[in-house]
Motif scaffolding. Structure first.
Motif, short mmCIF file in Angstrom:
data_model
loop_
_atom_site.label_atom_id
_atom_site.label_comp_id
_atom_site.label_asym_id
_atom_site.label_seq_id
_atom_site.Cartn_x
_atom_site.Cartn_y
_atom_site.Cartn_z
N GLU A 61 -45.05 -11.11 -34.88
CA GLU A 61 -45.76 -11.99 -35.82
C GLU A 61 -47.27 -11.81 -35.68
OE1 GLU A 61 -43.56 -13.47 -33.49
OE2 GLU A 61 -41.89 -13.10 -34.87
N ARG A 62 -47.73 -11.57 -34.45
CA ARG A 62 -49.18 -11.42 -34.26
C ARG A 62 -49.67 -10.11 -34.85
NH1 ARG A 62 -49.21 -14.10 -28.22
NH2 ARG A 62 -48.94 -16.20 -29.02
N ASP B 31 -48.19 -8.73 -37.44
CA ASP B 31 -48.15 -9.02 -38.88
C ASP B 31 -49.42 -9.72 -39.32
OD1 ASP B 31 -45.73 -7.86 -39.38
OD2 ASP B 31 -44.57 -9.72 -39.29
N LEU B 32 -49.86 -10.68 -38.51
CA LEU B 32 -51.08 -11.40 -38.84
C LEU B 32 -52.24 -10.43 -39.00
CD1 LEU B 32 -52.98 -13.94 -38.95
CD2 LEU B 32 -53.09 -13.77 -36.46
N ARG C 148 -52.14 -7.24 -39.52
CA ARG C 148 -51.93 -6.34 -40.66
C ARG C 148 -52.25 -7.05 -41.96
NH1 ARG C 148 -46.31 -4.42 -41.12
NH2 ARG C 148 -47.18 -3.36 -42.91
N SER C 149 -51.86 -8.33 -42.07
CA SER C 149 -52.12 -9.06 -43.31
C SER C 149 -53.62 -9.21 -43.53
CB SER C 149 -51.44 -10.43 -43.28
OG SER C 149 -52.20 -11.36 -42.52
N LEU C 150 -54.40 -9.10 -42.46
CA LEU C 150 -55.86 -9.20 -42.57
C LEU C 150 -56.51 -7.82 -42.69
CD1 LEU C 150 -56.47 -11.94 -39.85
CD2 LEU C 150 -56.46 -12.25 -42.32
N ILE D 265 -58.33 -7.56 -30.09
CA ILE D 265 -58.24 -9.00 -30.33
C ILE D 265 -56.85 -9.53 -30.00
CG2 ILE D 265 -58.38 -10.76 -32.15
CD1 ILE D 265 -60.58 -9.07 -33.43
N VAL D 266 -55.82 -8.72 -30.21
CA VAL D 266 -54.45 -9.23 -30.01
C VAL D 266 -53.76 -8.58 -28.80
CG1 VAL D 266 -52.15 -9.37 -31.01
CG2 VAL D 266 -54.15 -9.89 -32.40
N ARG E 175 -42.87 -11.09 -47.57
CA ARG E 175 -43.48 -9.96 -46.86
C ARG E 175 -43.87 -8.85 -47.83
NH1 ARG E 175 -43.13 -9.65 -41.47
NH2 ARG E 175 -43.17 -7.39 -41.51
N GLY F 128 -47.71 -7.46 -48.72
CA GLY F 128 -48.00 -6.05 -48.46
C GLY F 128 -47.64 -5.62 -47.05
N LEU F 129 -46.78 -6.39 -46.39
CA LEU F 129 -46.40 -6.06 -45.00
C LEU F 129 -45.21 -5.11 -44.95
CD1 LEU F 129 -46.79 -9.60 -43.37
CD2 LEU F 129 -48.28 -7.63 -43.06
N VAL G 279 -52.05 -15.49 -45.83
CA VAL G 279 -50.67 -15.72 -45.41
C VAL G 279 -50.64 -16.84 -44.35
CG1 VAL G 279 -48.57 -14.69 -44.47
CG2 VAL G 279 -50.15 -13.29 -45.81
N PHE H 52 -48.13 -18.34 -41.66
CA PHE H 52 -46.90 -17.90 -41.00
C PHE H 52 -46.09 -19.09 -40.51
CE2 PHE H 52 -49.81 -14.40 -40.82
CZ PHE H 52 -49.02 -13.29 -40.99
N ASN I 110 -48.62 -19.39 -35.60
CA ASN I 110 -48.99 -18.04 -35.21
C ASN I 110 -50.47 -17.93 -34.87
OD1 ASN I 110 -48.61 -15.34 -34.70
ND2 ASN I 110 -48.47 -14.71 -36.82
N LEU I 111 -51.01 -18.91 -34.16
CA LEU I 111 -52.39 -18.83 -33.71
C LEU I 111 -52.47 -17.97 -32.45
CD1 LEU I 111 -53.36 -22.61 -34.03
CD2 LEU I 111 -53.80 -20.81 -35.69
N LEU I 112 -53.64 -17.40 -32.20
CA LEU I 112 -53.82 -16.62 -30.98
C LEU I 112 -54.24 -17.57 -29.86
CD1 LEU I 112 -55.63 -13.51 -32.48
CD2 LEU I 112 -53.20 -13.85 -32.04
N PRO J 24 -60.15 -14.10 -39.87
CA PRO J 24 -60.12 -13.23 -41.06
C PRO J 24 -61.49 -12.72 -41.47
CG PRO J 24 -58.76 -15.17 -41.40
CD PRO J 24 -59.50 -15.40 -40.12
N ARG K 224 -56.97 -20.93 -41.55
CA ARG K 224 -57.19 -19.50 -41.34
C ARG K 224 -56.82 -18.71 -42.60
NH1 ARG K 224 -53.78 -17.02 -36.68
NH2 ARG K 224 -52.14 -17.48 -38.19
#
Lengths: 279, 275
Positions: A174-175, A177-178, A180-182, A192-193, B70, B74-75, B99, B101, B105-107, B119, B165
Motif C-alpha cells: 500500500e505504501r 501504491d501511495l 506510485r499514485s503520487l 521516503i518510504v 486502481r 493509474g496503478l 487517492v 486508501f 496508509n500514513l507513513l 504529495p 493528503r
C-alpha cells in the motif's frame, strides 16, 4: 551459522533478525545470576581443587584486571593501547562493511538483475565460515592493520547486506501504491518510504555487525599482530597466564555489551515512531 | 487542459462529451492469479461521471470494485476497453487524481503535517500550495495535531489526515477505496458528514468504494451496484435526496428506504451464489 538461520527465519517472518532481548542493567535477576555464577566459581576452585592453569581463582582474575586497568593509558602494560588498536581497526572495518552492505543490499533490493547476479554468491559466501578465509586475507593484506580491517569489514558486511535487502523488500505494498499514485521517482520512494521502513531491519543487522567486527579484528590478531587485545590473549596464553586470558575476555565481553547498548540507543533515536511497539 | 493530446482530440469529441470528467468505456481487466489461472476481475464496465458528481460503488467483496479504482488511479493496466480522465487516456497516475486508501496508509515516521504535505514534495514540481495544507488541517479538525505522529492519533483522525493528503495537490478527482471501512460506526458517520461538507465546499468529483449501503446512499448522487466477479454494473441509481443530508433525516426519506431495499436486493441476489 546460527546468525544465518536467524536471518533466513527473519526473511520468512518479515521481522528484523535480532535478539530482541534487552540487556537491562536494572534487572535484579541478571545480578542474582551473576552472583550465583561467581559464587559457584569460587566454590568450584576452592572445593574441587581445580589447578589455577585450568580455572584461575576469581581474585587472581580481578588482580589481572586491576593491573591492566590501573595504569597510565599510554603504558605498554595496560589494556588501553591494545584495546584502542583493536577497537579502531574494528570500527574502520565495521564502517566499510556496513556501508558496502547497505549499498549492495539496496542495489539488490531495487534492481532485479543485480539481485539475480549477487544473491547466489551472497548466500554461498554467507554459508561459508568466514573466519576460515582469514589466513588468506592475512596473505593479501599483511600482518598490519589492513588485514584486521579487512576481516572486520568482511564479517560485518553480510548481516547488513541480508537485513537491508530483506527490510527494503518488506515494504507494505500500500505504501508503494501511495508513492506510485503520487508519481514519485524511484529515489523518492527509496528515501521516503523504503529506507525508513527498513530501518529496524538495518539496525538489527548493525547490532550483529558491530560484534562481528570486533570478532574479526581479534581473529586477525590471533593470526599475527604486534598489538591488540588478540595479542594480549595469545601472550597470556603463551605463559599459561589463564587469569590474564580471563581478564582480557571480561574486557571484551563488557565491550560487546557496551557496543550493543550504543546500537540500541541509536536505534531508539532513529526509529522513534514505535515500529516495534506495534508488533 | 493545456496539455491536451492532439491525437485524442477527435476521439474525445465522440467518447467523452464536455460534461464528462471520467469516461469508462467497455473496460475489462483480466489478471493471472498466483496459481496461473486467469481471473476476470472486471467485465465490460461502462460508466460516465460528470464533474462534481459524488459516485459510490457498492458490491460484494471481491467483485472488482477496488480493481476499478486502481485502474482509475493509474496503478494497474487494464486489459480491454477505454478509460479517459478529462478526455485523456489513463496511462499511469495522474495529477488530477487524489487517492484515499483503506486504513489511512500514513507513513508512521512522519508527522501528520509532513504526511499531508508529501504529495507536494514528490513527483516533480508543483504549483505553490500557499496555506492550503494548514487550511486542510484546520477544516478537518487536525490543526492542533500537525506535529503529532500517526500512531498518536485515533483511526478516525488518521483517515482525516489521509483525506487531507489526497487533497494536497488540489486534484479534480478524489478516489476513495473503502476509506472508512476500518472505523467504528459512530466515527464513520461523523466522517461521512465531514466528507459531505468538504465535498459541498469545493465540489471535487468523488468516486468512493464501499460495502456499506447506508454510507453509499448517504453520500452519493449516484450509487453504482456491481456484481460478483467478473464485476459488471448491475444498477446505476440516482439518489434524489436533497443536501445537506443528515443521518437522522435521511432514514425518514421515502427514497432512502426504496434505494436501500433495491441495493440490498441486488446484493443479496449476488451473495446467494456464495452461501
Amino acid at each position: 551459522m546460527t546468525d544465518f538461520a536467524n536471518i533466513a527465519a527473519s526473511a520468512i517472518s518479515q521481522k528484523p533478525a535480532s535478539s530482541r532481548r534487552r540487556i537491562s542493567l536494572g534487572s535484579p535477576i541478571a545480578w542474582i545470576g551473576l552472583a550465583v555464577l561467581i559464587l559457584s566459581w569460587i566454590a568450584a576452585v576452592n572445593l574441587l581443587n581445580i589447578p589455577s592453569y585450568i580455572l584461575p581463582k576469581p581474585e587472581a582474575v580481578v588482580r589481572a584486571l586491576w593491573s591492566g586497568l590501573a595504569v597510565s593509558p599510554a603504558s605498554s602494560l595496560g589494556y588501553y593501547l591494545p584495546l584502542w588498536s583493536t577497537l579502531s581497526n574494528a570500527a574502520v572495518g565495521c564502517a566499510i562493511g556496513v556501508g558496502l552492505g547497505l549499498v549492495i543490499g539496496s542495489l539488490m533490493a531495487e534492481v532485479e538483475a543485480i539481485e539475480r547476479l549477487v544473491m547466489p554468491y551472497a548466500f554461498a559466501l554467507q554459508s561459508l565460515p568466514k573466519v576460515a578465509i582469514a589466513p588468506l586475507i592475512v596473505i593479501w593484506f599483511g600482518f598490519g592493520d589492513g588485514s584486521k580491517i579487512a576481516i572486520s569489514a568482511l564479517l560485518s558486511f553480510f548481516p547488513v547486506l541480508i537485513n537491508s535487502f530483506t527490510g527494503l523488500r518488506a515494504v507494505e505494498p500500500e505504501r508503494i501504491d501511495l508513492m506510485r499514485s503520487l508519481s514519485a521517482s524511484r529515489l523518492e520512494t527509496y528515501r521516503i518510504v523504503k529506507l525508513p521502513n527498513a530501518a529496524p531491519f538495518i539496525f538489527a543487522g548493525l547490532d550483529m555487525a558491530v560484534v562481528y567486527a570486533l570478532l574479526g579484528a581479534i581473529v586477525a590478531e590471533f593470526l599475527g599482530a604486534q598489538r591488540g587485545m588478540g595479542v594480549v590473549i595469545t601472550q597470556a596464553q603463551a605463559v599459561s597466564d589463564v587469569a590474564g586470558v580471563f581478564a582480557a575476555l571480561i574486557i571484551l565481553g563488557v565491550l560487546g555489551i557496551v557496543l550493543h547498548g550504543i546500537v540500541r540507543w541509536c536505534e531508539a533515536k532513529v526509529v522513534h515512531w514505535g515500529a516495534n511497539r506495534k508488533k | 487542459m493545456l496539455m491536451m493530446d492532439v491525437d485524442n482530440a477527435p476521439r474525445r469529441a465522440s467518447a467523452a462529451p464536455d460534461d464528462v470528467l471520467i469516461a469508462i468505456d467497455q473496460l475489462s481487466k483480466t489478471y493471472v492469479s498466483a496459481s496461473g489461472a486467469a481471473v476476470h476481475a472486471l467485465s465490460r464496465i461502462s460508466l460516465d461521471i460528470k464533474p462534481g458528481e459524488f459516485v459510490c460503488v457498492v458490491g460484494p467483496s471481491g467483485c472488482g470494485k477496488s480493481t476499478l479504482l486502481r485502474l482509475l488511479a493509474g496503478l494497474d493496466d487494464y486489459s480491454e476497453g477505454r478509460l479517459l480522465l478529462d478526455g485523456e487516456t489513463v496511462a499511469g497516475p495522474s495529477r488530477k487524481v487524489g487517492v484515499v486508501f483503506q486504513a489511512a496508509n500514513l507513513l508512521p515516521w512522519m508527522t501528520v503535517r509532513d504526511n499531508v504535505r508529501l504529495p507536494l514534495r514528490v513527483g516533480g514540481r508543483h504549483a505553490p500550495a500557499g496555506d492550503r495544507i494548514e487550511r486542510l488541517l484546520a477544516v478537518t479538525g487536525l490543526a492542533d495535531f500537525g506535529d503529532k505522529y500517526p500512531y498518536e492519533l485515533s483511526g478516525g483522525m488518521q483517515q482525516r489526515a489521509g483525506i487531507c493528503r489526497a487533497l494536497a495537490r488540489d486534484p479534480e478527482i478524489l478516489l476513495m477505496d473503502e476509506p472508512f471501512g476500518a472505523l467504528d460506526a459512530l466515527t464513520r458517520e461523523r466522517l461521512n458528514l465531514e466528507l459531505q461538507r468538504i465535498w459541498q465546499e469545493n465540489r471535487k468529483t468523488i468516486l468512493l468504494i464501499t460495502h456499506s449501503i447506508s454510507e453509499a446512499i448517504f453520500l452519493a448522487d449516484r450509487v453504482i451496484v456491481m456484481s460478483a466477479r467478473p464485476g459488471r454494473i448491475l444498477a446505476d441509481l440516482h439518489v434524489p435526496i436533497p443536501r445537506p443530508r443528515s443521518f437522522d433525516d435521511i432514514v425518514l426519506h421515502p427514497d432512502y428506504a426504496r434505494l436501500a431495499k433495491e441495493v440490498r436486493g441486488l446484493l443479496n441476489a449476488q451473495e446467494h451464489g456464495h452461501d
